[in-house]
Design a protein around this motif. Structure first.
Motif, PDB file in Angstrom:
ATOM      1  N   LEU A  56      -6.366 -17.545  -2.407  1.00 11.63           N
ATOM      2  CA  LEU A  56      -6.229 -16.799  -1.688  1.00 11.63           C
ATOM      3  C   LEU A  56      -6.752 -16.314  -0.379  1.00 11.63           C
ATOM      4  N   GLY A  58      -6.841 -13.465   3.137  1.00  8.74           N
ATOM      5  CA  GLY A  58      -6.450 -12.743   3.379  1.00  8.74           C
ATOM      6  C   GLY A  58      -5.954 -12.814   5.428  1.00  8.74           C
ATOM      7  N   ASN A  59      -7.056 -12.137   6.553  1.00  5.02           N
ATOM      8  CA  ASN A  59      -6.867 -12.651   7.705  1.00  5.02           C
ATOM      9  C   ASN A  59      -7.365 -14.258   7.545  1.00  5.02           C
ATOM     10  N   THR A  61     -10.737 -14.856   8.382  1.00  2.41           N
ATOM     11  CA  THR A  61     -11.903 -14.740   9.411  1.00  2.41           C
ATOM     12  C   THR A  61     -12.911 -14.965   8.993  1.00  2.41           C
ATOM     13  N   SER A 123      -8.534  -8.186   6.549  1.00  2.00           N
ATOM     14  CA  SER A 123      -8.610  -7.601   6.282  1.00  2.00           C
ATOM     15  C   SER A 123      -8.944  -6.515   5.331  1.00  2.00           C
ATOM     16  N   GLY A 133     -20.106  -5.476   5.841  1.00  2.00           N
ATOM     17  CA  GLY A 133     -20.467  -3.886   6.026  1.00  2.00           C
ATOM     18  C   GLY A 133     -21.356  -4.479   7.065  1.00  2.00           C
ATOM     19  N   VAL A 179      -7.320  -8.858  -5.146  1.00  2.00           N
ATOM     20  CA  VAL A 179      -6.941  -7.123  -4.421  1.00  2.00           C
ATOM     21  C   VAL A 179      -5.380  -6.592  -4.433  1.00  2.00           C
TER      22      VAL A 179
HETATM   23  C1  LIG Z   1     -16.069 -12.261  15.416  1.00  2.00           C
HETATM   24  C2  LIG Z   1     -15.764 -11.926  13.968  1.00  2.00           C
HETATM   25  C3  LIG Z   1     -17.162 -10.769  13.447  1.00  2.00           C
HETATM   26  C4  LIG Z   1     -16.652 -10.296  12.313  1.00  2.00           C
HETATM   27  N1  LIG Z   1     -17.895  -9.137  11.553  1.00  2.00           N
HETATM   28  C5  LIG Z   1     -18.291  -8.887  10.330  1.00  2.00           C
HETATM   29  C6  LIG Z   1     -19.383  -8.449  10.098  1.00  2.00           C
HETATM   30  O1  LIG Z   1     -19.788  -7.302  10.599  1.00  2.00           O
HETATM   31  N2  LIG Z   1     -19.721  -7.811   8.550  1.00  2.00           N
HETATM   32  C7  LIG Z   1     -18.920  -8.202   7.974  1.00  2.00           C
HETATM   33  O2  LIG Z   1     -19.009  -8.007   6.703  1.00  2.00           O
HETATM   34  N3  LIG Z   1     -17.896  -8.943   8.191  1.00  2.00           N
HETATM   35  C8  LIG Z   1     -17.702  -9.392   9.375  1.00  2.00           C
HETATM   36  N4  LIG Z   1     -16.927 -10.968   9.979  1.00  2.00           N
HETATM   37  C9  LIG Z   1     -16.180 -12.002   8.869  1.00  2.00           C
HETATM   38  C10 LIG Z   1     -15.091 -10.978   7.696  1.00  2.00           C
HETATM   39  O3  LIG Z   1     -14.042 -10.691   9.096  1.00  2.00           O
HETATM   40  C11 LIG Z   1     -15.415 -10.612   7.358  1.00  2.00           C
HETATM   41  O4  LIG Z   1     -16.028 -11.180   5.949  1.00  2.00           O
HETATM   42  C12 LIG Z   1     -13.619  -9.911   6.178  1.00  2.00           C
HETATM   43  O5  LIG Z   1     -14.409  -9.369   5.219  1.00  2.00           O
HETATM   44  C13 LIG Z   1     -13.345 -11.321   5.725  1.00  2.00           C
HETATM   45  O6  LIG Z   1     -11.887 -10.626   5.316  1.00  2.00           O
HETATM   46  P1  LIG Z   1     -10.759 -11.981   5.485  1.00  2.00           P
HETATM   47  O7  LIG Z   1      -9.218 -10.581   5.340  1.00  2.00           O
HETATM   48  O8  LIG Z   1      -9.933 -12.617   6.542  1.00  2.00           O
HETATM   49  O9  LIG Z   1     -10.737 -12.472   4.559  1.00  2.00           O
HETATM   50  P2  LIG Z   1     -10.624 -14.377   4.233  1.00  2.00           P
HETATM   51  O10 LIG Z   1     -11.642 -14.898   5.335  1.00  2.00           O
HETATM   52  O11 LIG Z   1      -9.407 -14.747   4.422  1.00  2.00           O
HETATM   53  O12 LIG Z   1     -11.289 -14.033   2.971  1.00  2.00           O
HETATM   54  C14 LIG Z   1     -12.652 -14.291   3.002  1.00  2.00           C
HETATM   55  C15 LIG Z   1     -12.659 -14.070   1.055  1.00  2.00           C
HETATM   56  O13 LIG Z   1     -11.831 -13.589   1.014  1.00  2.00           O
HETATM   57  C16 LIG Z   1     -10.654 -13.340  -0.760  1.00  2.00           C
HETATM   58  N5  LIG Z   1     -10.100 -12.841  -0.913  1.00  2.00           N
HETATM   59  C17 LIG Z   1      -8.825 -12.269   0.688  1.00  2.00           C
HETATM   60  N6  LIG Z   1      -7.945 -11.712   0.671  1.00  2.00           N
HETATM   61  C18 LIG Z   1      -8.192 -11.105  -1.357  1.00  2.00           C
HETATM   62  C19 LIG Z   1      -7.063  -9.965  -2.294  1.00  2.00           C
HETATM   63  N7  LIG Z   1      -6.253  -9.535  -1.720  1.00  2.00           N
HETATM   64  N8  LIG Z   1      -7.822 -10.691  -2.826  1.00  2.00           N
HETATM   65  C20 LIG Z   1      -8.772 -11.373  -3.416  1.00  2.00           C
HETATM   66  N9  LIG Z   1      -9.479 -11.402  -2.540  1.00  2.00           N
HETATM   67  C21 LIG Z   1      -8.885 -12.380  -0.666  1.00  2.00           C
HETATM   68  C22 LIG Z   1     -10.574 -15.195   0.065  1.00  2.00           C
HETATM   69  O14 LIG Z   1     -10.023 -16.171  -1.504  1.00  2.00           O
HETATM   70  C23 LIG Z   1     -12.012 -15.922  -0.126  1.00  2.00           C
HETATM   71  O15 LIG Z   1     -12.518 -15.476  -0.701  1.00  2.00           O
HETATM   72  C24 LIG Z   1     -16.683 -11.355  10.596  1.00  2.00           C
HETATM   73  C25 LIG Z   1     -15.236 -12.338  11.006  1.00  2.00           C
HETATM   74  C26 LIG Z   1     -15.469 -12.942  12.473  1.00  2.00           C
HETATM   75  C27 LIG Z   1     -14.550 -13.595  12.966  1.00  2.00           C
END
Ligand SMILES: Cc1cc2nc3c(=O)[nH]c(=O)nc-3n(C[C@H](O)[C@H](O)[C@H](O)COP(=O)(O)OP(=O)(O)OC[C@H]3O[C@@H](n4cnc5c(N)ncnc54)[C@H](O)[C@@H]3O)c2cc1C
Length: 296
Positions: A56, A58-59, A61, A123, A133, A179
Motif C-alpha cells: 500500500l 500513499g504519496n 514520501t 498523504s 510529526g 486507513v
Molecule cells: C522533504 C520531506 C520532509 C518530510 N518531513 C517530515 C516531517 O516533518 N515529519 C514526519 O513525520 N515525516 C516527514 N517526512 C516523511 C513523510 O512525508 C511522512 O512519513 C508521511 O507521513 C508519509 O506519508 P506518505 O503518504 O508519503 O506515505 P508513503 O511513503 O506512501 O508510505 C509510508 C507508509 O505508510 C503506509 N501507508 C500509506 N498510506 C496508507 C494507508 N492509507 N493505509 C495504511 N497504510 C498506509 C505505507 O504502506 C508505508 O508503510 C518528510 C518527507 C520529505 C520528503
C-alpha cells in the motif's frame, strides 16, 4: 495482462521512481490507483485469489524502493480517494488527501492543531500510519478516530488509544490495516495566530531542510537521547556521497538524490552511516524510511 479491463487505473511494469519523492525505484509488476474504496476492496480480493502480494502506498514520501522494483502489486491511495469536509471542530478526511492540504483547510476554518502538518508532504493515510510529526507536535495529538479496513476487508473504527501511536509508528502496519477515513479533532483558534505559526514553521523548514532536492525526508529515527543528524555531522560525514546519493550539507539526517542516484547508492550510504555511528558512538541508527524490495 492479468486483469482484462476489470479495472481502469492499472498499469504494468510501472517505474516507481515516478511515484516517490526521492525519484528512485525500479518497476512494480502491477500498479493500481483505485477510484474508490469499493474498487480497492474488489482489487485486493482479485489479488488474493491470484496469490499476488500487494503493497500500500500513499504519496511515496517515506519509502525507498529497490532498483529491482517490486514483485507484486502497488496500490496507491491518492487523489481519487481524497474527499475532505469540516463539521464544527472536526475535519473528516479520506486517506488519499494530502496532509498539508488538511493543514491549510484547518487554517481557513480558524481551527488550530494541524499547523505542524503544513510542510509534511505525505498523504493523510501515510501520516496516520507513521504518526507523522514535527516541531513537538504529532498526529496522535489531533486524531479522534480512524476508519480502517482489516485484512479480511471488514471496516473497523479505532479510537486514539486503539491506534497505539508511538514514535513514527501506529497499529496500522503491525496489523496490515488500510486507513480509509480519519477524524481530526481540532480547537477553535485565531486565524492570524494559526497563519503566523504556519509561516514560522515553513521558514524553519526551508532554512534547515534540503527541500530543493528529491529526498525521502529523515532517513533515520531519532535515537533516544541523540539527534541522528547531529551524530552524522559530528562523525564528519556531512556531504559524503556515493554516486549521486549525498548526505545533505544542510541537514545530515537527509540523504538527497542529486540527479541519478540509485537505490543501491542510497542503501550503501545508509549502511555506511549506521556502521560509522555505531563504531564511534555505540548508537544504533534505525531507518525511519521504509525499504521495499531486495537490497542485498
Ligand atoms: C522533504 C520531506 C520532509 C518530510 N518531513 C517530515 C516531517 O516533518 N515529519 C514526519 O513525520 N515525516 C516527514 N517526512 C516523511 C513523510 O512525508 C511522512 O512519513 C508521511 O507521513 C508519509 O506519508 P506518505 O503518504 O508519503 O506515505 P508513503 O511513503 O506512501 O508510505 C509510508 C507508509 O505508510 C503506509 N501507508 C500509506 N498510506 C496508507 C494507508 N492509507 N493505509 C495504511 N497504510 C498506509 C505505507 O504502506 C508505508 O508503510 C518528510 C518527507 C520529505 C520528503
Amino acid at each position: 495482462m492479468l486483469f482484462n479491463n476489470e479495472f481502469n487505473n492499472i498499469k504494468y511494469d510501472e517505474p516507481m521512481k515516478n511515484h516517490t519523492s526521492i525519484k528512485i525505484g525500479g518497476k512494480a509488476d502491477i500498479y493500481m490507483e483505485p477510484e474508490n474504496i469499493g474498487e480497492l476492496v474488489r482489487f485486493i480480493g482479485c489479488l488474493k485469489e491470484k496469490d499476488i502480494p500487494y503493497y500500500l502506498f500513499g504519496n511515496g514520501t517515506n519509502v525507498l524502493i529497490s532498483d529491482d522494483g517490486i514483485r507484486g502489486a502497488v496500490i496507491k491511495i491518492g487523489e481519487k480517494i481524497a474527499d475532505v469536509k469540516v463539521e464544527k471542530n472536526t475535519i473528516i478526511a479520506e486517506s488519499g488527501a494530502l496532509f498539508s492540504s488538511i493543514s491549510k483547510l484547518a487554517a481557513e476554518h480558524s481551527l488550530t492543531g494541524l499547523e505542524f502538518a503544513n510542510g509534511i508532504p505525505g498523504s493523510v493515510g501515510g501520516a496516520i500510519s507513521m504518526n507523522a510529526g514535527a516541531y513537538g507536535m504529532e498526529v496522535k495529538d489531533v486524531v479522534e478516530e480512524v476508519e480502517v479496513l482489516d485484512s479480511e476487508m471488514n471496516t473497523r473504527t479505532l479510537n486514539n488509544k486503539q491506534m497505539k501511536f508511538g514514535y513514527r509508528k501506529s497499529i496500522i502496519s503491525k496489523e496490515s490495516y488500510i486507513v480509509t477515513t480519519v477524524f481530526f479533532n481540532l480547537k477553535t483558534g485565531s486565524y492570524n495566530d494559526i497563519k503566523k505559526l504556519m509561516t514560522e514553521l515553513n521558514e524553519k523548514r526551508q532554512a534547515k531542510q534540503p527541500i530543493e532536492f528529491p529526498s525521502a525526508g529523515s532517513i533515520f529515527k531519532r535515537p533516544e537521547g541523540y539527534y541522528a543528524g547531529k551524530l552524522i555531522e559530528d562523525a564528519g560525514l556531512k556531504g559524503m556521497a556515493i554516486g549521486d546519493a549525498e548526505i545533505s550539507n544542510k541537514h545530515c539526517g537527509f540523504i538527497i538524490n542529486k540527479g541519478s542516484a540509485t537505490s543501491k547508492d542510497i542503501y550503501n550510504l545508509i549502511v555506511h552511516i549506521q556502521k560509522t555511528i555505531y563504531e564511534r558512538y555505540g548508537v544504533k541508527l534505525e531507518t525511519e524510511v521504509k525499504l521495499i524490495g531486495k537490497f542485498q
